[in-house]
Design a protein around this motif. Sequence first.
Motif, PDB file in Angstrom:
ATOM      1  N   VAL A   1       0.849  -1.190   0.000  1.00 56.36           N
ATOM      2  CA  VAL A   1       0.000   0.000   0.000  1.00 56.36           C
ATOM      3  C   VAL A   1       0.880   1.234   0.000  1.00 56.36           C
ATOM      4  O   VAL A   1       1.932   1.262   0.636  1.00 56.36           O
ATOM      5  CB  VAL A   1      -0.947   0.017   1.230  1.00 56.36           C
ATOM      6  N   MET A   2       0.479   2.249  -0.746  1.00 54.96           N
ATOM      7  CA  MET A   2       1.137   3.539  -0.715  1.00 54.96           C
ATOM      8  C   MET A   2       0.274   4.488   0.099  1.00 54.96           C
ATOM      9  O   MET A   2      -0.912   4.687  -0.199  1.00 54.96           O
ATOM     10  CB  MET A   2       1.329   4.099  -2.126  1.00 54.96           C
ATOM     11  N   VAL A   3       0.855   5.066   1.144  1.00 53.60           N
ATOM     12  CA  VAL A   3       0.166   6.039   1.986  1.00 53.60           C
ATOM     13  C   VAL A   3       0.432   7.430   1.415  1.00 53.60           C
ATOM     14  O   VAL A   3       1.586   7.834   1.256  1.00 53.60           O
ATOM     15  CB  VAL A   3       0.649   5.948   3.449  1.00 53.60           C
ATOM     16  N   ILE A   4      -0.639   8.158   1.117  1.00 51.25           N
ATOM     17  CA  ILE A   4      -0.518   9.479   0.497  1.00 51.25           C
ATOM     18  C   ILE A   4      -1.228  10.494   1.381  1.00 51.25           C
ATOM     19  O   ILE A   4      -2.458  10.554   1.404  1.00 51.25           O
ATOM     20  CB  ILE A   4      -1.125   9.494  -0.922  1.00 51.25           C
ATOM     21  N   PRO A   5      -0.475  11.302   2.141  1.00 56.67           N
ATOM     22  CA  PRO A   5      -1.115  12.324   2.981  1.00 56.67           C
ATOM     23  C   PRO A   5      -1.544  13.522   2.137  1.00 56.67           C
ATOM     24  O   PRO A   5      -0.876  13.869   1.155  1.00 56.67           O
ATOM     25  CB  PRO A   5      -0.009  12.708   3.964  1.00 56.67           C
ATOM     26  N   THR A   6      -2.655  14.141   2.504  1.00 59.09           N
ATOM     27  CA  THR A   6      -3.151  15.276   1.732  1.00 59.09           C
ATOM     28  C   THR A   6      -3.597  16.410   2.634  1.00 59.09           C
ATOM     29  O   THR A   6      -4.163  16.195   3.704  1.00 59.09           O
ATOM     30  CB  THR A   6      -4.341  14.877   0.831  1.00 59.09           C
ATOM     31  N   TYR A   7      -3.327  17.616   2.173  1.00 58.89           N
ATOM     32  CA  TYR A   7      -3.919  18.820   2.747  1.00 58.89           C
ATOM     33  C   TYR A   7      -3.993  19.845   1.625  1.00 58.89           C
ATOM     34  O   TYR A   7      -2.967  20.286   1.104  1.00 58.89           O
ATOM     35  CB  TYR A   7      -3.092  19.358   3.916  1.00 58.89           C
ATOM     36  N   ASN A   8      -5.206  20.148   1.204  1.00 60.98           N
ATOM     37  CA  ASN A   8      -5.445  21.079   0.097  1.00 60.98           C
ATOM     38  C   ASN A   8      -4.736  20.641  -1.185  1.00 60.98           C
ATOM     39  O   ASN A   8      -3.967  21.386  -1.788  1.00 60.98           O
ATOM     40  CB  ASN A   8      -5.011  22.496   0.482  1.00 60.98           C
ATOM     41  N   GLU A   9      -5.010  19.410  -1.604  1.00 53.97           N
ATOM     42  CA  GLU A   9      -4.448  18.874  -2.848  1.00 53.97           C
ATOM     43  C   GLU A   9      -5.554  18.490  -3.832  1.00 53.97           C
ATOM     44  O   GLU A   9      -5.418  17.547  -4.613  1.00 53.97           O
ATOM     45  CB  GLU A   9      -3.562  17.666  -2.555  1.00 53.97           C
ATOM     46  N   ALA A  10      -6.646  19.251  -3.824  1.00 58.58           N
ATOM     47  CA  ALA A  10      -7.776  18.951  -4.704  1.00 58.58           C
ATOM     48  C   ALA A  10      -7.380  19.007  -6.172  1.00 58.58           C
ATOM     49  O   ALA A  10      -7.943  18.294  -7.011  1.00 58.58           O
ATOM     50  CB  ALA A  10      -8.925  19.924  -4.432  1.00 58.58           C
ATOM     51  N   GLN A  11      -6.411  19.853  -6.504  1.00 61.16           N
ATOM     52  CA  GLN A  11      -6.004  19.996  -7.906  1.00 61.16           C
ATOM     53  C   GLN A  11      -5.120  18.847  -8.386  1.00 61.16           C
ATOM     54  O   GLN A  11      -4.944  18.686  -9.599  1.00 61.16           O
ATOM     55  CB  GLN A  11      -5.238  21.306  -8.092  1.00 61.16           C
ATOM     56  N   ASN A  12      -4.561  18.069  -7.467  1.00 57.41           N
ATOM     57  CA  ASN A  12      -3.551  17.079  -7.841  1.00 57.41           C
ATOM     58  C   ASN A  12      -3.926  15.629  -7.547  1.00 57.41           C
ATOM     59  O   ASN A  12      -3.396  14.722  -8.195  1.00 57.41           O
ATOM     60  CB  ASN A  12      -2.239  17.391  -7.088  1.00 57.41           C
ATOM     61  N   LEU A  13      -4.784  15.396  -6.567  1.00 55.75           N
ATOM     62  CA  LEU A  13      -4.968  14.046  -6.055  1.00 55.75           C
ATOM     63  C   LEU A  13      -5.457  13.051  -7.106  1.00 55.75           C
ATOM     64  O   LEU A  13      -4.919  11.941  -7.210  1.00 55.75           O
ATOM     65  CB  LEU A  13      -5.929  14.054  -4.860  1.00 55.75           C
ATOM     66  N   SER A  14      -6.455  13.408  -7.879  1.00 52.46           N
ATOM     67  CA  SER A  14      -7.014  12.463  -8.854  1.00 52.46           C
ATOM     68  C   SER A  14      -5.963  11.996  -9.846  1.00 52.46           C
ATOM     69  O   SER A  14      -5.875  10.801 -10.179  1.00 52.46           O
ATOM     70  CB  SER A  14      -8.189  13.106  -9.608  1.00 52.46           C
ATOM     71  N   ASP A  15      -5.141  12.931 -10.320  1.00 51.43           N
ATOM     72  CA  ASP A  15      -4.104  12.594 -11.292  1.00 51.43           C
ATOM     73  C   ASP A  15      -3.060  11.666 -10.679  1.00 51.43           C
ATOM     74  O   ASP A  15      -2.657  10.675 -11.302  1.00 51.43           O
ATOM     75  CB  ASP A  15      -3.434  13.877 -11.795  1.00 51.43           C
ATOM     76  N   VAL A  16      -2.626  11.960  -9.444  1.00 47.93           N
ATOM     77  CA  VAL A  16      -1.612  11.130  -8.802  1.00 47.93           C
ATOM     78  C   VAL A  16      -2.138   9.724  -8.558  1.00 47.93           C
ATOM     79  O   VAL A  16      -1.446   8.730  -8.833  1.00 47.93           O
ATOM     80  CB  VAL A  16      -1.149  11.779  -7.477  1.00 47.93           C
ATOM     81  N   VAL A  17      -3.364   9.614  -8.064  1.00 50.97           N
ATOM     82  CA  VAL A  17      -3.944   8.294  -7.810  1.00 50.97           C
ATOM     83  C   VAL A  17      -4.056   7.496  -9.108  1.00 50.97           C
ATOM     84  O   VAL A  17      -3.712   6.308  -9.154  1.00 50.97           O
ATOM     85  CB  VAL A  17      -5.315   8.425  -7.123  1.00 50.97           C
ATOM     86  N   ALA A  18      -4.518   8.125 -10.165  1.00 53.94           N
ATOM     87  CA  ALA A  18      -4.644   7.436 -11.454  1.00 53.94           C
ATOM     88  C   ALA A  18      -3.290   6.949 -11.955  1.00 53.94           C
ATOM     89  O   ALA A  18      -3.173   5.830 -12.491  1.00 53.94           O
ATOM     90  CB  ALA A  18      -5.292   8.364 -12.474  1.00 53.94           C
ATOM     91  N   ARG A  19      -2.263   7.756 -11.787  1.00 53.60           N
ATOM     92  CA  ARG A  19      -0.927   7.365 -12.258  1.00 53.60           C
ATOM     93  C   ARG A  19      -0.347   6.209 -11.439  1.00 53.60           C
ATOM     94  O   ARG A  19       0.301   5.319 -11.984  1.00 53.60           O
ATOM     95  CB  ARG A  19       0.001   8.569 -12.233  1.00 53.60           C
ATOM     96  N   VAL A  20      -0.595   6.228 -10.127  1.00 53.27           N
ATOM     97  CA  VAL A  20      -0.139   5.102  -9.298  1.00 53.27           C
ATOM     98  C   VAL A  20      -0.849   3.819  -9.710  1.00 53.27           C
ATOM     99  O   VAL A  20      -0.210   2.766  -9.856  1.00 53.27           O
ATOM    100  CB  VAL A  20      -0.378   5.389  -7.804  1.00 53.27           C
ATOM    101  N   ARG A  21      -2.144   3.900  -9.923  1.00 51.21           N
ATOM    102  CA  ARG A  21      -2.902   2.697 -10.281  1.00 51.21           C
ATOM    103  C   ARG A  21      -2.458   2.143 -11.636  1.00 51.21           C
ATOM    104  O   ARG A  21      -2.487   0.928 -11.862  1.00 51.21           O
ATOM    105  CB  ARG A  21      -4.397   3.020 -10.307  1.00 51.21           C
ATOM    106  N   THR A  22      -2.038   3.024 -12.552  1.00 50.78           N
ATOM    107  CA  THR A  22      -1.545   2.581 -13.857  1.00 50.78           C
ATOM    108  C   THR A  22      -0.139   2.005 -13.762  1.00 50.78           C
ATOM    109  O   THR A  22       0.163   0.963 -14.352  1.00 50.78           O
ATOM    110  CB  THR A  22      -1.560   3.755 -14.854  1.00 50.78           C
ATOM    111  N   ALA A  23       0.724   2.661 -13.004  1.00 46.51           N
ATOM    112  CA  ALA A  23       2.127   2.246 -12.908  1.00 46.51           C
ATOM    113  C   ALA A  23       2.299   0.963 -12.107  1.00 46.51           C
ATOM    114  O   ALA A  23       3.188   0.157 -12.402  1.00 46.51           O
ATOM    115  CB  ALA A  23       2.957   3.359 -12.273  1.00 46.51           C
ATOM    116  N   ALA A  24       1.457   0.761 -11.097  1.00 47.79           N
ATOM    117  CA  ALA A  24       1.582  -0.406 -10.209  1.00 47.79           C
ATOM    118  C   ALA A  24       0.186  -0.905  -9.867  1.00 47.79           C
ATOM    119  O   ALA A  24      -0.339  -0.642  -8.776  1.00 47.79           O
ATOM    120  CB  ALA A  24       2.353  -0.031  -8.950  1.00 47.79           C
ATOM    121  N   PRO A  25      -0.458  -1.632 -10.777  1.00 39.73           N
ATOM    122  CA  PRO A  25      -1.871  -2.021 -10.603  1.00 39.73           C
ATOM    123  C   PRO A  25      -2.146  -2.872  -9.368  1.00 39.73           C
ATOM    124  O   PRO A  25      -3.290  -2.894  -8.884  1.00 39.73           O
ATOM    125  CB  PRO A  25      -2.165  -2.807 -11.894  1.00 39.73           C
TER     126      PRO A  25
END
Length: 251
Positions: A5-29
Amino acid sequence: MTRTVMVIPTYNEAQNLSDVVARVRTAAPDVDILVVDDSSPDGTGTIADELAAADPQVSVLHRGTKEGLGAAYIHGFRVALDAGYDLIGEMDADGSHQPEELPRLLAATADADLVIGSRWIPGGSVVNWPWPRVLLSRGGNLYTRLLLGIRVKDATAGFRIFRRSTLEAIGLESIQALGYVFQVELAYRTLRAGMRVTEVPIEFVERVRGDSKMTPEVARESLARITRWGLAERRAQLRGGRAAPAVGRDR
């Protein structure tokens, strides 16, 4: 099969989170994602919930207050350990850590207890950093190596993968640092526990959306805490106590 599991902390990352999650899921399904949101006022938590609702490999941990990066990671690590994960990673939500490099870090866990994605070993790099920030990071890491007696070139890096046995051995309940210097403390404790640390070169890309959480105050607090640790280590050595860890491994 190894559960990761990759732990991803967030605070005011509404502009970035969806893209990062999608890229992780593609790179390491096969890798799961745990988003740890510190009650972001910009709606990041809602976006995380939507991502989790659409993908069973994404989950969300909502925290009531903003207590610092280290506090968010420790909470996420504990949840991951309780869930039985074998490998527990960490990365930023702002796109600075390239998810496409995650498979190389995962491969390095075959012979390491902690793998660090390093900017400052051969093959590593930073993109779009002004020279004062490069000097601050390089200088801070040099200061850390000299004072703590470790050979890790990028002890402040936040793209990492731990074996569960590593997190269990270093004692999360006794971690002192809750800010960015948390990264140094975990690397230091891993080495002091006699465990293997491997650095893998990465390309760190400065965020293009949102605001950086690094401030001069954060940097000063980090240096002050490292200084206290280093002086305490030297006093222990003079009294005939433990020796500072001297070995970090580059890959």
